[in-house]
Design an enzyme around this catalytic site. Structure first.
Site, PDB file in Angstrom:
ATOM      1  N   LEU A 136       0.831  -1.211   0.000  1.00 46.55           N
ATOM      2  CA  LEU A 136       0.000   0.000   0.000  1.00 46.55           C
ATOM      3  C   LEU A 136       0.861   1.255   0.000  1.00 46.55           C
ATOM      4  CD1 LEU A 136      -2.583  -1.226   2.666  1.00 46.55           C
ATOM      5  CD2 LEU A 136      -2.865  -1.232   0.177  1.00 46.55           C
TER       6      LEU A 136
ATOM      7  N   GLY B 259       0.307   1.562  -4.705  1.00 44.20           N
ATOM      8  CA  GLY B 259      -0.682   0.646  -4.160  1.00 44.20           C
ATOM      9  C   GLY B 259      -1.749   1.354  -3.346  1.00 44.20           C
TER      10      GLY B 259
ATOM     11  N   ARG C 294       3.442  -4.064   5.020  1.00 37.31           N
ATOM     12  CA  ARG C 294       4.410  -4.402   6.064  1.00 37.31           C
ATOM     13  C   ARG C 294       4.370  -3.398   7.206  1.00 37.31           C
ATOM     14  NH1 ARG C 294      10.243  -5.027   3.690  1.00 37.31           N
ATOM     15  NH2 ARG C 294       9.620  -2.986   2.881  1.00 37.31           N
TER      16      ARG C 294
ATOM     17  N   ASN D 236       6.643  -3.942 -11.488  1.00 38.44           N
ATOM     18  CA  ASN D 236       7.488  -3.932 -12.697  1.00 38.44           C
ATOM     19  C   ASN D 236       8.434  -5.126 -12.681  1.00 38.44           C
ATOM     20  OD1 ASN D 236       6.435  -1.651 -13.928  1.00 38.44           O
ATOM     21  ND2 ASN D 236       7.811  -0.261 -12.852  1.00 38.44           N
TER      22      ASN D 236
ATOM     23  N   SER E  51       0.842   1.426 -15.638  1.00 35.75           N
ATOM     24  CA  SER E  51       1.415   2.745 -15.873  1.00 35.75           C
ATOM     25  C   SER E  51       0.429   3.803 -15.406  1.00 35.75           C
ATOM     26  CB  SER E  51       1.721   2.935 -17.366  1.00 35.75           C
ATOM     27  OG  SER E  51       2.314   4.196 -17.602  1.00 35.75           O
TER      28      SER E  51
ATOM     29  N   LYS F 148       4.810  -3.841 -20.829  1.00 39.23           N
ATOM     30  CA  LYS F 148       5.154  -2.728 -19.944  1.00 39.23           C
ATOM     31  C   LYS F 148       6.654  -2.429 -19.999  1.00 39.23           C
ATOM     32  CE  LYS F 148       4.500   0.351 -16.657  1.00 39.23           C
ATOM     33  NZ  LYS F 148       5.749   0.524 -15.927  1.00 39.23           N
TER      34      LYS F 148
ATOM     35  N   HIS G 105       7.203  -0.515 -23.117  1.00 31.78           N
ATOM     36  CA  HIS G 105       6.599   0.799 -22.863  1.00 31.78           C
ATOM     37  C   HIS G 105       7.590   1.706 -22.131  1.00 31.78           C
ATOM     38  CE1 HIS G 105       4.657   3.416 -19.822  1.00 31.78           C
ATOM     39  NE2 HIS G 105       3.679   3.611 -20.690  1.00 31.78           N
ATOM     40  N   ASN G 106       8.249   1.171 -21.111  1.00 33.36           N
ATOM     41  CA  ASN G 106       9.189   1.982 -20.346  1.00 33.36           C
ATOM     42  C   ASN G 106      10.440   2.317 -21.145  1.00 33.36           C
ATOM     43  OD1 ASN G 106       7.331   1.644 -18.287  1.00 33.36           O
ATOM     44  ND2 ASN G 106       8.896   1.371 -16.730  1.00 33.36           N
TER      45      ASN G 106
ATOM     46  N   GLU H  16       9.499   5.155 -23.207  1.00 37.21           N
ATOM     47  CA  GLU H  16       9.441   6.322 -22.312  1.00 37.21           C
ATOM     48  C   GLU H  16      10.830   6.941 -22.133  1.00 37.21           C
ATOM     49  OE1 GLU H  16       9.119   6.190 -17.647  1.00 37.21           O
ATOM     50  OE2 GLU H  16       7.144   5.836 -18.538  1.00 37.21           O
ATOM     51  N   TYR H  17      11.847   6.088 -21.959  1.00 36.17           N
ATOM     52  CA  TYR H  17      13.217   6.582 -21.826  1.00 36.17           C
ATOM     53  C   TYR H  17      13.598   7.414 -23.048  1.00 36.17           C
ATOM     54  CZ  TYR H  17      14.758   3.703 -17.807  1.00 36.17           C
ATOM     55  OH  TYR H  17      14.940   3.153 -16.565  1.00 36.17           O
TER      56      TYR H  17
END
Length: 307
Positions: free
Chosen positions: A8, A12, A31, A96, A122, A174, A177-178, A181-182
């Site tokens: 979370l 999250g 945790r 990821n 994303s 994904k 995708h990243n 993005e770079y």
């Protein structure tokens, strides 16, 4: 629908908020108990003090969605879940993860008659407000079980999420995708650096980026975010010139090499990040030494060496 959300943190926690807004019952475990307690008070999340307690609060077939760091944390949590879940339950990994790990984990869970869904996610810190882009891999039956959550987390029930293929396909999509993005970030940064360096024109980069946002070919959400940042601080003097890399850019470059598919832009963008982290320092010192050795060119000393 009732589901468990494990992890979370920034992403999250916001996913839990969006799920609750959409009417999904969320059993939350983190945790750090204080984080779980705060979300329980804020959004009506059902708090769990342990992973076992979170699973016990669900009715079969259960859905347990993980939003925890890739690597050992995910490995240990999956091992713990093997003793808690029953045949037909679904584990969703929204982190990821490397798709090779995803394929291995899916095979492990399949051996226990458990379903595994990989959800490349994303949207970052803006996902709560704008929705998340979800790239989902898994069997049709498993994805159907988590579809109510996907429809709530996405920007709209009918867009922003897709079942892109079998297990592994979500994290693979994904990853690429990243990598893209770079490359996009690097192109924007280099172009704006060129504009900034042309001092005789006195260009206002906040004005230029805002201009480009409207009907320009390069308009994008990245440009929107860049324009917003430059409107606040055009000089960026308080920002250290160091850019970290999360790992997915590396995986994309490695995948391109393994496939023999040329991906120079994404790979060079990754190497530029390495350079910003000091990865080029020794090589640059050697270059200075070589120029001095063959041409007698001056070698600049560091402040420490000068003292």
């Amino acid at each position: 629908m009732r589901m468990a959300l494990v992890g979370l943190g920034k992403m999250g926690g916001n996913m839990a908020r969006r799920l609750r807004r959409g009417g999904i019952e969320v059993v939350g475990y983190n945790r750090t108990p204080a984080i779980t307690a705060a979300l329980a008070e804020e959004i009506g999340l059902l708090p769990a003090a342990s992973l076992a307690e979170a699973v016990a609060a669900l009715q079969p077939p259960r859905v347990v969605w993980l939003m925890i760091p890739a690597g050992e944390a995910t490995e240990q949590t999956l091992q713990d879940l093997l003793a808690l879940l029953e045949a037909g339950d679904v584990v969703v990994d929204g982190g990821n993860a490397n798709y090779h790990d995803t394929l291995r984990r899916a095979a492990l869970l399949r051996g226990h008659d458990l379903e595994f869904v990989d959800a490349g996610t994303s949207g970052g810190v803006w996902g709560l407000e704008n929705g998340y882009c979800l790239m989902v891999g898994g069997t049709p039956a498993a994805v159907d079980q988590v579809k109510p959550a996907l429809r709530v987390l996405a920007p709209a029930p009918d867009r922003g999420w897709a079942h892109v293929g079998p297990v592994g396909a979500g994290h693979f999509t994904k990853m690429v995708h990243n990598g893209i993005e770079y490359g996009m970030m690097q192109a924007l940064a280099e172009g704006l650096a060129l504009l900034d360096n042309k001092s005789e024109f006195g260009l206002d980069l906040a004005q230029v980026t805002e201009l480009w946002r409207h009907s320009s070919v390069v308009r994008s959400w990245l440009l929107d975010l860049t324009a917003g940042a430059l409107a606040q601080d055009t000089g960026l003097q308080s920002i250290a010139p160091v850019v970290s890399d999360s790992g997915e850019g590396r995986w994309t470059a490695i995948e391109a090499i393994e496939q023999g598919v040329p991906a120079p832009v994404m790979t060079l963008a990754l190497h530029s990040r390495f350079a910003s982290q000091g990865g080029a320092d020794y090589a640059n010192r050697l270059l200075a030494v070589m120029r001095n050795a063959f041409g007698g060119h001056t070698v600049q000393k560091t402040d420490d060496a000068a003292r």
